[in-house]
Design a protein around this motif. Structure first.
Motif, PDB file in Angstrom:
ATOM      1  N   VAL A  14      43.529 -35.548  58.655  1.00  0.00           N
ATOM      2  CA  VAL A  14      43.938 -34.331  59.364  1.00  0.00           C
ATOM      3  C   VAL A  14      42.802 -33.727  60.180  1.00  0.00           C
ATOM      4  CG1 VAL A  14      45.730 -33.768  57.681  1.00  0.00           C
ATOM      5  CG2 VAL A  14      43.460 -32.769  57.426  1.00  0.00           C
ATOM      6  N   ASN A  15      41.593 -34.256  60.030  1.00  0.00           N
ATOM      7  CA  ASN A  15      40.437 -33.701  60.722  1.00  0.00           C
ATOM      8  C   ASN A  15      40.334 -34.215  62.155  1.00  0.00           C
ATOM      9  OD1 ASN A  15      39.903 -32.371  58.378  1.00  0.00           O
ATOM     10  ND2 ASN A  15      38.117 -33.569  57.830  1.00  0.00           N
ATOM     11  N   THR A  16      41.326 -33.870  62.953  1.00  0.00           N
ATOM     12  CA  THR A  16      41.359 -34.208  64.372  1.00  0.00           C
ATOM     13  C   THR A  16      41.914 -33.016  65.129  1.00  0.00           C
ATOM     14  OG1 THR A  16      43.597 -35.108  64.193  1.00  0.00           O
ATOM     15  CG2 THR A  16      41.794 -36.664  63.912  1.00  0.00           C
ATOM     16  N   SER A  17      41.775 -33.017  66.435  1.00  0.00           N
ATOM     17  CA  SER A  17      42.380 -31.996  67.318  1.00  0.00           C
ATOM     18  C   SER A  17      42.026 -30.577  66.921  1.00  0.00           C
ATOM     19  CB  SER A  17      43.903 -32.159  67.348  1.00  0.00           C
ATOM     20  OG  SER A  17      44.260 -33.452  67.747  1.00  0.00           O
ATOM     21  N   GLY A  18      40.758 -30.319  66.651  1.00  0.00           N
ATOM     22  CA  GLY A  18      40.308 -28.968  66.343  1.00  0.00           C
ATOM     23  C   GLY A  18      40.207 -28.653  64.869  1.00  0.00           C
ATOM     24  N   VAL A  19      40.762 -29.486  64.016  1.00  0.00           N
ATOM     25  CA  VAL A  19      40.630 -29.296  62.570  1.00  0.00           C
ATOM     26  C   VAL A  19      39.322 -29.943  62.148  1.00  0.00           C
ATOM     27  CG1 VAL A  19      41.596 -29.864  60.308  1.00  0.00           C
ATOM     28  CG2 VAL A  19      43.110 -29.223  62.189  1.00  0.00           C
ATOM     29  N   THR A  96      42.398 -23.979  68.324  1.00  0.00           N
ATOM     30  CA  THR A  96      43.423 -24.901  67.846  1.00  0.00           C
ATOM     31  C   THR A  96      44.750 -24.171  67.685  1.00  0.00           C
ATOM     32  OG1 THR A  96      41.698 -26.057  66.628  1.00  0.00           O
ATOM     33  CG2 THR A  96      43.961 -26.594  66.056  1.00  0.00           C
ATOM     34  N   ASP A  97      45.820 -24.830  68.103  1.00  0.00           N
ATOM     35  CA  ASP A  97      47.154 -24.270  67.970  1.00  0.00           C
ATOM     36  C   ASP A  97      47.490 -24.100  66.485  1.00  0.00           C
ATOM     37  OD1 ASP A  97      49.798 -23.477  68.449  1.00  0.00           O
ATOM     38  OD2 ASP A  97      50.496 -25.555  68.549  1.00  0.00           O
ATOM     39  N   LEU A  98      47.849 -22.883  66.082  1.00  0.00           N
ATOM     40  CA  LEU A  98      48.130 -22.593  64.687  1.00  0.00           C
ATOM     41  C   LEU A  98      49.331 -23.381  64.164  1.00  0.00           C
ATOM     42  CD1 LEU A  98      47.164 -20.993  62.293  1.00  0.00           C
ATOM     43  CD2 LEU A  98      48.569 -19.085  63.057  1.00  0.00           C
ATOM     44  N   GLY A  99      50.307 -23.632  65.027  1.00  0.00           N
ATOM     45  CA  GLY A  99      51.456 -24.438  64.633  1.00  0.00           C
ATOM     46  C   GLY A  99      51.057 -25.857  64.253  1.00  0.00           C
ATOM     47  N   LEU A 100      50.112 -26.430  64.997  1.00  0.00           N
ATOM     48  CA  LEU A 100      49.611 -27.765  64.692  1.00  0.00           C
ATOM     49  C   LEU A 100      48.882 -27.776  63.352  1.00  0.00           C
ATOM     50  CD1 LEU A 100      48.963 -30.720  65.569  1.00  0.00           C
ATOM     51  CD2 LEU A 100      46.901 -29.791  66.630  1.00  0.00           C
ATOM     52  N   VAL A 101      48.084 -26.754  63.110  1.00  0.00           N
ATOM     53  CA  VAL A 101      47.343 -26.666  61.845  1.00  0.00           C
ATOM     54  C   VAL A 101      48.314 -26.550  60.675  1.00  0.00           C
ATOM     55  CG1 VAL A 101      45.635 -25.349  60.540  1.00  0.00           C
ATOM     56  CG2 VAL A 101      45.351 -25.632  63.001  1.00  0.00           C
ATOM     57  N   ARG A 102      49.329 -25.711  60.823  1.00  0.00           N
ATOM     58  CA  ARG A 102      50.330 -25.553  59.751  1.00  0.00           C
ATOM     59  C   ARG A 102      51.119 -26.840  59.543  1.00  0.00           C
ATOM     60  NH1 ARG A 102      54.326 -21.568  60.291  1.00  0.00           N
ATOM     61  NH2 ARG A 102      54.555 -21.738  58.038  1.00  0.00           N
ATOM     62  N   ALA A 103      51.442 -27.538  60.608  1.00  0.00           N
ATOM     63  CA  ALA A 103      52.165 -28.812  60.480  1.00  0.00           C
ATOM     64  C   ALA A 103      51.324 -29.832  59.715  1.00  0.00           C
ATOM     65  CB  ALA A 103      52.539 -29.344  61.854  1.00  0.00           C
ATOM     66  N   LYS A 104      50.031 -29.888  60.011  1.00  0.00           N
ATOM     67  CA  LYS A 104      49.139 -30.791  59.278  1.00  0.00           C
ATOM     68  C   LYS A 104      49.065 -30.398  57.810  1.00  0.00           C
ATOM     69  CE  LYS A 104      46.164 -32.287  63.048  1.00  0.00           C
ATOM     70  NZ  LYS A 104      44.799 -32.662  63.379  1.00  0.00           N
ATOM     71  N   LEU A 105      48.982 -29.109  57.536  1.00  0.00           N
ATOM     72  CA  LEU A 105      48.935 -28.624  56.156  1.00  0.00           C
ATOM     73  C   LEU A 105      50.197 -29.026  55.399  1.00  0.00           C
ATOM     74  CD1 LEU A 105      47.343 -26.699  54.126  1.00  0.00           C
ATOM     75  CD2 LEU A 105      48.979 -24.969  54.857  1.00  0.00           C
ATOM     76  N   HIS A 106      51.353 -28.821  55.999  1.00  0.00           N
ATOM     77  CA  HIS A 106      52.622 -29.124  55.329  1.00  0.00           C
ATOM     78  C   HIS A 106      52.803 -30.621  55.107  1.00  0.00           C
ATOM     79  CE1 HIS A 106      54.340 -25.056  56.835  1.00  0.00           C
ATOM     80  NE2 HIS A 106      53.471 -24.913  55.855  1.00  0.00           N
ATOM     81  N   SER A 107      52.456 -31.433  56.094  1.00  0.00           N
ATOM     82  CA  SER A 107      52.634 -32.880  55.925  1.00  0.00           C
ATOM     83  C   SER A 107      51.657 -33.431  54.883  1.00  0.00           C
ATOM     84  CB  SER A 107      52.497 -33.611  57.253  1.00  0.00           C
ATOM     85  OG  SER A 107      51.201 -33.473  57.769  1.00  0.00           O
ATOM     86  N   LEU A 108      50.433 -32.948  54.879  1.00  0.00           N
ATOM     87  CA  LEU A 108      49.457 -33.399  53.888  1.00  0.00           C
ATOM     88  C   LEU A 108      49.857 -32.940  52.488  1.00  0.00           C
ATOM     89  CD1 LEU A 108      46.824 -34.883  53.343  1.00  0.00           C
ATOM     90  CD2 LEU A 108      45.596 -32.782  53.903  1.00  0.00           C
ATOM     91  N   SER A 109      50.349 -31.738  52.380  1.00  0.00           N
ATOM     92  CA  SER A 109      50.808 -31.214  51.096  1.00  0.00           C
ATOM     93  C   SER A 109      51.968 -32.036  50.548  1.00  0.00           C
ATOM     94  CB  SER A 109      51.220 -29.752  51.258  1.00  0.00           C
ATOM     95  OG  SER A 109      51.803 -29.263  50.092  1.00  0.00           O
ATOM     96  N   ALA A 110      52.924 -32.358  51.398  1.00  0.00           N
ATOM     97  CA  ALA A 110      54.072 -33.166  50.976  1.00  0.00           C
ATOM     98  C   ALA A 110      53.624 -34.565  50.553  1.00  0.00           C
ATOM     99  CB  ALA A 110      55.096 -33.252  52.099  1.00  0.00           C
ATOM    100  N   TYR A 111      52.657 -35.127  51.253  1.00  0.00           N
ATOM    101  CA  TYR A 111      52.156 -36.463  50.934  1.00  0.00           C
ATOM    102  C   TYR A 111      51.442 -36.486  49.583  1.00  0.00           C
ATOM    103  CZ  TYR A 111      49.857 -40.962  51.543  1.00  0.00           C
ATOM    104  OH  TYR A 111      49.425 -42.257  51.373  1.00  0.00           O
ATOM    105  N   LEU A 112      50.709 -35.423  49.254  1.00  0.00           N
ATOM    106  CA  LEU A 112      49.930 -35.379  48.014  1.00  0.00           C
ATOM    107  C   LEU A 112      50.734 -34.909  46.808  1.00  0.00           C
ATOM    108  CD1 LEU A 112      46.586 -33.867  49.351  1.00  0.00           C
ATOM    109  CD2 LEU A 112      46.998 -36.221  48.614  1.00  0.00           C
ATOM    110  N   GLU A 113      51.906 -34.352  47.027  1.00  0.00           N
ATOM    111  CA  GLU A 113      52.699 -33.758  45.939  1.00  0.00           C
ATOM    112  C   GLU A 113      52.958 -34.746  44.797  1.00  0.00           C
ATOM    113  OE1 GLU A 113      55.012 -30.439  44.432  1.00  0.00           O
ATOM    114  OE2 GLU A 113      53.902 -30.496  46.315  1.00  0.00           O
TER     115      GLU A 113
END
Length: 124
Positions: A14-19, A96-113
């Motif tokens: 997730v550490n791309t595009s401003g993250v 960085t677009d906050l929507g992009l950051v939240r999308a990365k957070l949600h997808s990573l969270s779902a993957y690690l669940e």
């Protein structure tokens, strides 16, 4: 089984595009994994303890807290719970677009669940 190297690789994706940083830590603030640029002012393990403390303070006011966004001078940090026992945080720059950051957070969270739930069941 969740392996440390695999966990670091997943967090690093997730550490791309401003993250520029991602943490996984427990609700007490114990850092399990961190990937990103280390800030000279605050170490990553201190950051995870501070984020866990902020989360606990916010959770006292809202019992159903699912996500929080911290807007700082030099960027934003978004946090969420993973598998009810771990916390995931992502740091990004102000541009960085906050929507992009939240999308990365949600997808990573779902993957690690699932992997985190399987570990917590093995330990419990």
């Amino acid at each position: 089984m969740l392996r440390q190297k695999a966990l670091v690789d997943v967090l690093g994706q997730v550490n791309t595009s401003g993250v520029d940083g991602s943490w996984l830590f427990n609700k007490e603030g114990l850092l399990l994994a961190y990937v990103g640029t280390e800030q000279k002012e605050v170490a990553s393990n201190v950051s995870s303890a501070l984020l866990a403390s902020v989360w606990t303070a916010l959770e006292r006011r809202a019992n159903d807290l699912k996500e929080t966004i911290l807007v700082l001078e030099d960027g934003v940090i978004v946090c969420t719970l993973v598998a009810r026992s771990m916390m995931l945080a992502i740091r990004a720059s102000n541009q960085t677009d906050l929507g992009l950051v939240r999308a990365k957070l949600h997808s990573l969270s779902a993957y690690l669940e699932q992997p985190i739930l399987s570990i917590s069941h093995d330990l419990g």
